[in-house]
Scaffold this motif. Structure first.
Motif, PDB file in Angstrom:
ATOM      1  N   ARG A   1       0.819  -1.216   0.000  1.00  0.00           N
ATOM      2  CA  ARG A   1       0.000   0.000   0.000  1.00  0.00           C
ATOM      3  C   ARG A   1       0.852   1.265   0.000  1.00  0.00           C
ATOM      4  O   ARG A   1       0.458   2.284  -0.561  1.00  0.00           O
ATOM      5  N   MET A   2       1.994   1.223   0.646  1.00  0.00           N
ATOM      6  CA  MET A   2       2.858   2.400   0.763  1.00  0.00           C
ATOM      7  C   MET A   2       3.979   2.389  -0.272  1.00  0.00           C
ATOM      8  O   MET A   2       4.296   3.419  -0.879  1.00  0.00           O
ATOM      9  N   ILE A   3       4.591   1.242  -0.485  1.00  0.00           N
ATOM     10  CA  ILE A   3       5.736   1.124  -1.394  1.00  0.00           C
ATOM     11  C   ILE A   3       5.310   1.402  -2.834  1.00  0.00           C
ATOM     12  O   ILE A   3       4.252   0.952  -3.278  1.00  0.00           O
ATOM     13  N   SER A   4       6.131   2.157  -3.563  1.00  0.00           N
ATOM     14  CA  SER A   4       5.828   2.479  -4.958  1.00  0.00           C
ATOM     15  C   SER A   4       6.189   1.304  -5.858  1.00  0.00           C
ATOM     16  O   SER A   4       7.313   0.792  -5.800  1.00  0.00           O
ATOM     17  N   ILE A   5       5.246   0.905  -6.698  1.00  0.00           N
ATOM     18  CA  ILE A   5       5.509  -0.148  -7.678  1.00  0.00           C
ATOM     19  C   ILE A   5       6.086   0.538  -8.912  1.00  0.00           C
ATOM     20  O   ILE A   5       5.371   1.051  -9.768  1.00  0.00           O
ATOM     21  N   THR A   6       7.401   0.598  -8.985  1.00  0.00           N
ATOM     22  CA  THR A   6       8.087   1.266 -10.096  1.00  0.00           C
ATOM     23  C   THR A   6       9.490   0.695 -10.219  1.00  0.00           C
ATOM     24  O   THR A   6      10.049   0.206  -9.242  1.00  0.00           O
ATOM     25  N   ALA A   7      10.034   0.791 -11.426  1.00  0.00           N
ATOM     26  CA  ALA A   7      11.372   0.242 -11.668  1.00  0.00           C
ATOM     27  C   ALA A   7      12.475   1.232 -11.324  1.00  0.00           C
ATOM     28  O   ALA A   7      13.650   0.874 -11.347  1.00  0.00           O
ATOM     29  N   ASN A   8      12.136   2.472 -11.021  1.00  0.00           N
ATOM     30  CA  ASN A   8      13.168   3.438 -10.650  1.00  0.00           C
ATOM     31  C   ASN A   8      13.708   3.107  -9.267  1.00  0.00           C
ATOM     32  O   ASN A   8      13.090   2.367  -8.490  1.00  0.00           O
ATOM     33  N   LEU A   9      14.855   3.674  -8.936  1.00  0.00           N
ATOM     34  CA  LEU A   9      15.472   3.428  -7.630  1.00  0.00           C
ATOM     35  C   LEU A   9      16.241   4.670  -7.209  1.00  0.00           C
ATOM     36  O   LEU A   9      16.374   5.628  -7.972  1.00  0.00           O
ATOM     37  N   GLY A  10      16.743   4.650  -5.974  1.00  0.00           N
ATOM     38  CA  GLY A  10      17.519   5.772  -5.479  1.00  0.00           C
ATOM     39  C   GLY A  10      16.679   6.892  -4.918  1.00  0.00           C
ATOM     40  O   GLY A  10      17.168   8.004  -4.721  1.00  0.00           O
ATOM     41  N   ASP A  11      15.428   6.621  -4.634  1.00  0.00           N
ATOM     42  CA  ASP A  11      14.473   7.625  -4.183  1.00  0.00           C
ATOM     43  C   ASP A  11      14.343   7.603  -2.665  1.00  0.00           C
ATOM     44  O   ASP A  11      14.628   6.586  -2.024  1.00  0.00           O
ATOM     45  N   THR A  12      13.897   8.704  -2.090  1.00  0.00           N
ATOM     46  CA  THR A  12      13.550   8.708  -0.668  1.00  0.00           C
ATOM     47  C   THR A  12      12.405   7.740  -0.396  1.00  0.00           C
ATOM     48  O   THR A  12      12.305   7.184   0.695  1.00  0.00           O
ATOM     49  N   LYS A  13      11.531   7.529  -1.394  1.00  0.00           N
ATOM     50  CA  LYS A  13      10.430   6.577  -1.289  1.00  0.00           C
ATOM     51  C   LYS A  13      10.921   5.178  -1.663  1.00  0.00           C
ATOM     52  O   LYS A  13      11.642   5.010  -2.636  1.00  0.00           O
ATOM     53  N   THR A  14      10.515   4.175  -0.909  1.00  0.00           N
ATOM     54  CA  THR A  14      10.856   2.789  -1.228  1.00  0.00           C
ATOM     55  C   THR A  14      10.137   2.363  -2.492  1.00  0.00           C
ATOM     56  O   THR A  14       8.948   2.659  -2.684  1.00  0.00           O
ATOM     57  N   THR A  15      10.864   1.667  -3.379  1.00  0.00           N
ATOM     58  CA  THR A  15      10.273   1.178  -4.625  1.00  0.00           C
ATOM     59  C   THR A  15      10.470  -0.327  -4.736  1.00  0.00           C
ATOM     60  O   THR A  15      11.422  -0.885  -4.199  1.00  0.00           O
ATOM     61  N   LEU A  16       9.570  -0.965  -5.455  1.00  0.00           N
ATOM     62  CA  LEU A  16       9.581  -2.425  -5.592  1.00  0.00           C
ATOM     63  C   LEU A  16       9.277  -2.799  -7.028  1.00  0.00           C
ATOM     64  O   LEU A  16       8.351  -2.245  -7.641  1.00  0.00           O
ATOM     65  N   THR A  17      10.049  -3.743  -7.581  1.00  0.00           N
ATOM     66  CA  THR A  17       9.819  -4.155  -8.960  1.00  0.00           C
ATOM     67  C   THR A  17      10.132  -5.636  -9.139  1.00  0.00           C
ATOM     68  O   THR A  17      10.835  -6.250  -8.332  1.00  0.00           O
ATOM     69  N   HIS A  18       9.601  -6.181 -10.226  1.00  0.00           N
ATOM     70  CA  HIS A  18       9.823  -7.565 -10.633  1.00  0.00           C
ATOM     71  C   HIS A  18      10.738  -7.525 -11.853  1.00  0.00           C
ATOM     72  O   HIS A  18      10.276  -7.316 -12.984  1.00  0.00           O
ATOM     73  N   PRO A  19      12.050  -7.690 -11.674  1.00  0.00           N
ATOM     74  CA  PRO A  19      13.002  -7.475 -12.768  1.00  0.00           C
ATOM     75  C   PRO A  19      12.723  -8.265 -14.041  1.00  0.00           C
ATOM     76  O   PRO A  19      12.909  -7.747 -15.149  1.00  0.00           O
ATOM     77  N   ALA A  20      12.278  -9.520 -13.910  1.00  0.00           N
ATOM     78  CA  ALA A  20      12.085 -10.365 -15.088  1.00  0.00           C
ATOM     79  C   ALA A  20      11.056  -9.790 -16.048  1.00  0.00           C
ATOM     80  O   ALA A  20      11.123 -10.048 -17.260  1.00  0.00           O
ATOM     81  N   THR A  21      10.106  -9.008 -15.535  1.00  0.00           N
ATOM     82  CA  THR A  21       9.061  -8.452 -16.400  1.00  0.00           C
ATOM     83  C   THR A  21       9.125  -6.927 -16.510  1.00  0.00           C
ATOM     84  O   THR A  21       8.231  -6.320 -17.102  1.00  0.00           O
ATOM     85  N   THR A  22      10.177  -6.321 -15.972  1.00  0.00           N
ATOM     86  CA  THR A  22      10.312  -4.862 -16.081  1.00  0.00           C
ATOM     87  C   THR A  22      11.712  -4.493 -16.581  1.00  0.00           C
ATOM     88  O   THR A  22      11.937  -4.395 -17.778  1.00  0.00           O
ATOM     89  N   THR A  23      12.655  -4.340 -15.682  1.00  0.00           N
ATOM     90  CA  THR A  23      13.986  -3.838 -16.044  1.00  0.00           C
ATOM     91  C   THR A  23      14.730  -4.748 -17.007  1.00  0.00           C
ATOM     92  O   THR A  23      15.586  -4.283 -17.769  1.00  0.00           O
ATOM     93  N   HIS A  24      14.445  -6.048 -16.964  1.00  0.00           N
ATOM     94  CA  HIS A  24      15.148  -7.004 -17.823  1.00  0.00           C
ATOM     95  C   HIS A  24      14.187  -7.753 -18.750  1.00  0.00           C
ATOM     96  O   HIS A  24      14.505  -8.825 -19.260  1.00  0.00           O
ATOM     97  N   ALA A  25      13.020  -7.159 -18.993  1.00  0.00           N
ATOM     98  CA  ALA A  25      12.007  -7.827 -19.816  1.00  0.00           C
ATOM     99  C   ALA A  25      12.402  -7.894 -21.286  1.00  0.00           C
ATOM    100  O   ALA A  25      11.980  -8.810 -22.005  1.00  0.00           O
TER     101      ALA A  25
END
Length: 397
Positions: A334-358
């Protein structure tokens, strides 16, 4: 009254450099660095214009390749990395593009870690290949594979450490020694660590690459990149940027200047939070593996602690149940951002196989260890207990 100091700018500590290095004031003597939002600059005479264009006189010409705000960013980051020169670019990927276009030609060969960002894999393995530049992908952690892969036409070694997304640690000094033995340049993507945690040039690298978009900004606001090294190495890279124009804007440079002022404080906090989250994830029944350099369980923990000052903010973990379970955990937050970006003050979460390395092949994903159950969390600056609670919504069935 305090005693006068004889310190020069580059003798200051890193956190002081992050606040002050590169700052130049205009005739208005502003406290905060100025934004020069102009496309071009006016000359006093035709002779001065001619001298500026051929490089006989220093000064600003056109913001595609000379802008005072961008120069302040370049000088500040160069001071932090201990580099002679920095060339700022429009994004992290354009930094890699400018580096390779400036240094390589058709018929040249790159040796690169197979554990790199998906877009970098595509740039090397697909786009450059069309122009006659070949790439051999090798292990990030086996120095011998780099030695074996060298050919007479090898011109560049490229790695990122910690790697994206498995946080594999490459032996920078060991790979640098191989590169120097064969007259090859070594470029290190330092995006995950920043100069706060790791300084590749001091370990023998020739070039440092940054996606400034990540931790150098720190708040997910703008895009930018940078290439750093000696003036001799960077000269052809600068000439490519001057001609082709993948340039950092003055506005973005100003944002990065503000971001770097808090870089040391943020990287310390990201690292502390990430270590706590990683330790907690290791205790979860639904988590099969946790990848974090700061954990003793990490295969290259000892090396990481030797060449890094802390583990950084990126934690990857393997969940039982493959893609279905990984997506369920993502969708439960609910709080964590679902995004492939990183390095943010906000925590982010991604599934690499279908995003950054898709966009890379399944074979390349398998070789890089990117499974369907892998998740990458870029731990932000929220309370650790709140980050854990949000992840627990999906981890606790």
């Amino acid at each position: 009254m305090p005693e006068q100091s004889n310190q020069t700018e580059h003798s200051y500590q890193l956190e002081t450099l992050a606040v002050h290095a590169g700052t130049k004031r205009s005739q208005f003597n502003e406290h905060s660095e100025a934004m020069f939002l102009t496309s071009s600059f006016v000359f006093d005479s035709a002779a001065q214009a001619a001298a500026r264009f051929i490089g006989a006189e220093p000064g600003n010409i056109y913001s595609r390749f000379t802008n005072p705000t961008v120069t302040m960013f370049e000088e500040r980051l160069a001071a932090l990395e201990g580099a002679e020169q920095c060339v700022a670019t429009a994004s992290g990927m354009s930094a890699i593009l400018a580096c390779c276009m400036g240094l390589l030609k058709s018929g040249d060969h790159i040796v690169a870690s197979r554990s790199i960002f998906g877009s970098t894999v595509n740039l090397f393995g697909t786009i450059f290949k069309r122009f006659g530049v070949d790439t051999t992908f090798v292990s990030a952690t086996d120095v011998n594979e780099w030695e074996v892969a060298v050919r007479p036409d090898t011109r560049l070694f490229f790695l990122e450490t910690p790697s994206n997304p498995l946080t594999e640690i490459s032996d920078i000094a060991g790979i640098a020694a191989v590169a120097k033995q064969h007259g090859v340049l070594l470029a290190v993507d330092n995006c995950f660590c920043t100069p706060v945690l790791q300084r590749p040039l001091e370990l023998g690298a020739d070039i440092v690459i940054h996606s400034a978009t990540k931790y150098l900004d720190g708040q997910g606001r703008v895009l930018g990149g940078a290439v750093l090294g000696s003036k001799k190495v960077l000269e052809p890279i600068y000439q490519f940027l001057r001609t082709a124009g993948p340039t950092m804007s003055a506005f973005n440079a100003w944002i990065f200047l503000k971001g770097m002022e808090t870089l040391k404080v943020r990287m310390d906090a990201h690292s502390a939070n990430a270590l706590s989250v990683a330790q907690w994830l290791e205790t979860q029944a639904n988590v099969a593996l946790v990848y974090y350099p700061g954990l003793p369980s990490h295969p290259q923990h000892e090396l990481a602690m030797k060449q890094q000052k802390a583990g950084g903010g990126i934690v990857s973990f393997e969940v039982k149940g493959g893609r279905e379970e990984a997506w369920r955990i993502i969708d439960s937050t609910r709080m964590i951002s679902i995004t492939a970006n990183l390095g943010d003050t906000k925590t982010t979460l991604t599934h690499p196989a279908t995003t950054t390395h898709a966009r890379i092949t399944q074979e390349a994903r398998d070789a890089a260890g990117i499974s369907e159950g892998l998740l990458r969390i870029a731990v932000g600056l929220e309370a650790v207990s709140d980050i854990q609670t949000d992840l627990a919504r999906g981890l606790y069935k």
